[in-house]
Design an enzyme around this catalytic site. Structure first.
Site, PDB file in Angstrom:
ATOM      1  N   ASP A  18      97.345 -58.859 -39.542  1.00 43.14           N
ATOM      2  CA  ASP A  18      98.449 -59.355 -40.292  1.00 43.14           C
ATOM      3  C   ASP A  18      99.113 -60.444 -39.554  1.00 43.14           C
ATOM      4  OD1 ASP A  18     100.747 -59.133 -42.245  1.00 43.14           O
ATOM      5  OD2 ASP A  18     102.129 -57.820 -41.060  1.00 43.14           O
ATOM      6  N   ASP A  71      98.869 -59.977 -29.743  1.00 42.15           N
ATOM      7  CA  ASP A  71      99.791 -60.833 -30.295  1.00 42.15           C
ATOM      8  C   ASP A  71     100.249 -61.914 -29.441  1.00 42.15           C
ATOM      9  OD1 ASP A  71     101.670 -60.582 -32.920  1.00 42.15           O
ATOM     10  OD2 ASP A  71     102.566 -62.105 -31.606  1.00 42.15           O
ATOM     11  N   LYS A 120      95.460 -60.213 -43.803  1.00 41.63           N
ATOM     12  CA  LYS A 120      96.409 -60.712 -44.730  1.00 41.63           C
ATOM     13  C   LYS A 120      95.722 -62.249 -44.953  1.00 41.63           C
ATOM     14  CE  LYS A 120     100.279 -62.063 -42.940  1.00 41.63           C
ATOM     15  NZ  LYS A 120     101.898 -61.972 -42.441  1.00 41.63           N
ATOM     16  N   TRP A 125     103.572 -52.354 -37.917  1.00 46.83           N
ATOM     17  CA  TRP A 125     102.109 -51.657 -38.290  1.00 46.83           C
ATOM     18  C   TRP A 125     101.487 -50.869 -37.188  1.00 46.83           C
ATOM     19  CZ3 TRP A 125      98.246 -54.943 -41.317  1.00 46.83           C
ATOM     20  CH2 TRP A 125      98.709 -55.176 -42.559  1.00 46.83           C
ATOM     21  N   GLY A 138     105.713 -54.915 -34.276  1.00 43.43           N
ATOM     22  CA  GLY A 138     105.314 -53.818 -34.088  1.00 43.43           C
ATOM     23  C   GLY A 138     105.231 -52.614 -35.034  1.00 43.43           C
ATOM     24  N   ASP A 164      96.405 -65.264 -27.211  1.00 46.16           N
ATOM     25  CA  ASP A 164      95.963 -65.998 -28.535  1.00 46.16           C
ATOM     26  C   ASP A 164      94.620 -65.492 -28.916  1.00 46.16           C
ATOM     27  OD1 ASP A 164      95.234 -67.808 -30.580  1.00 46.16           O
ATOM     28  OD2 ASP A 164      96.231 -69.570 -29.646  1.00 46.16           O
TER      29      ASP A 164
END
Ligand SMILES: C[S@@+](CC[C@H](N)C(=O)[O-])C[C@H]1O[C@@H](n2cnc3c(N)ncnc32)[C@H](O)[C@@H]1O
Length: 212
Positions: free
Chosen positions: A121, A80, A161, A62, A60, A96
């Site tokens: 990320d 998440d 990312k 970010w 957590g 997911d």
């Protein structure tokens, strides 16, 4: 379970890591917070009142940075696979992101709002087989891009990312077609030995994005 040499080495590196210490001192849940702080400052990504999506949010860091910077007039919707302790100002969906139903839940949490910034990320759970992990990383980045295109405001931004290796160049090419400008960022808090790098797409290109 006995600790292997590699996990001991990882633990030693982790506890002596300056960003781990700083995160603890400043109340961030992860050293990753400093990556976003650096990029957000350089590229003026976060402003009060913004609506932001945070993909792969746990634990957590970010989301903490984002919720603080968008303030009470803003909104943060995060997802998440794993649970997180609640963060004020963050609507959290557990699941997911590859699952269409989970993406539907995120859309419902947005309640029709267009998004100023999509952050991803996400890192795949590592299988240990480099080619498999690389392909999984590409899949997540591709899905995040699709979601960003669908929900961003025309002038919105997408920070994702990615891992350098197979598929990286073609993903970069797609990003360049979808955004007016694409820059690469390797924040100081990102470990030099990691192949991770961040791509920032600024403003949807004409013809990209939702058609509605
Ligand atoms: C590097 S961590 C994110 C760190 C986070 N940005 C922070 O500041 O604390 C990557 C996260 O991606 C999540 N992730 C990986 N695959 C995912 C998926 N398919 N759907 C949702 N989250 C996923 C993992 O569970 C993990 O928590």
């Amino acid at each position: 379970m006995a600790r292997t040499k590699t996990s001991k080495a990882w633990m030693r590196r982790h506890v002596s890591d300056v960003y781990v210490k700083r995160a603890r001192e400043q109340g961030y849940r992860s050293r990753a917070a400093f990556k976003l702080l650096e990029i957000a400052k350089r590229d003026h990504l976060l402003k009060p009142g913004m609506t932001v999506i945070d993909l792969g949010t746990a634990p957590g860091g970010w989301a903490q940075v984002t919720a603080r910077m968008v303030g009470p007039r803003g909104a943060v919707v995060a997802v998440d696979l794993g649970d997180i302790a609640p963060i004020p100002g963050v609507a959290f969906v557990r699941g997911d992101f590859r699952d269409e139903r989970v993406r539907g839940e995120l859309e419902r949490a947005l309640a029709g709002r267009r998004v100023d910034l999509v952050l991803s990320d996400m890192s795949p759970n590592l299988s240990g087989v480099a080619s498999v992990d690389q392909a999984r990383g590409c899949e997540l980045a591709g899905l995040a891009l699709e979601f960003a295109e669908k929900h961003l405001k025309p002038q919105g931004n997408f920070l994702v990312k990615v891992f350098q290796g197979a598929g990286f160049e073609s993903f970069l090419k797609v990003m360049r077609a979808r955004f007016r400008q694409v820059v690469t960022r390797k924040p100081v808090a990102s470990r030099a030995q990691s192949s991770e790098i961040y791509l920032l797409g600024k403003g949807l290109a004409r013809g990209a994005g939702a058609r509605s």
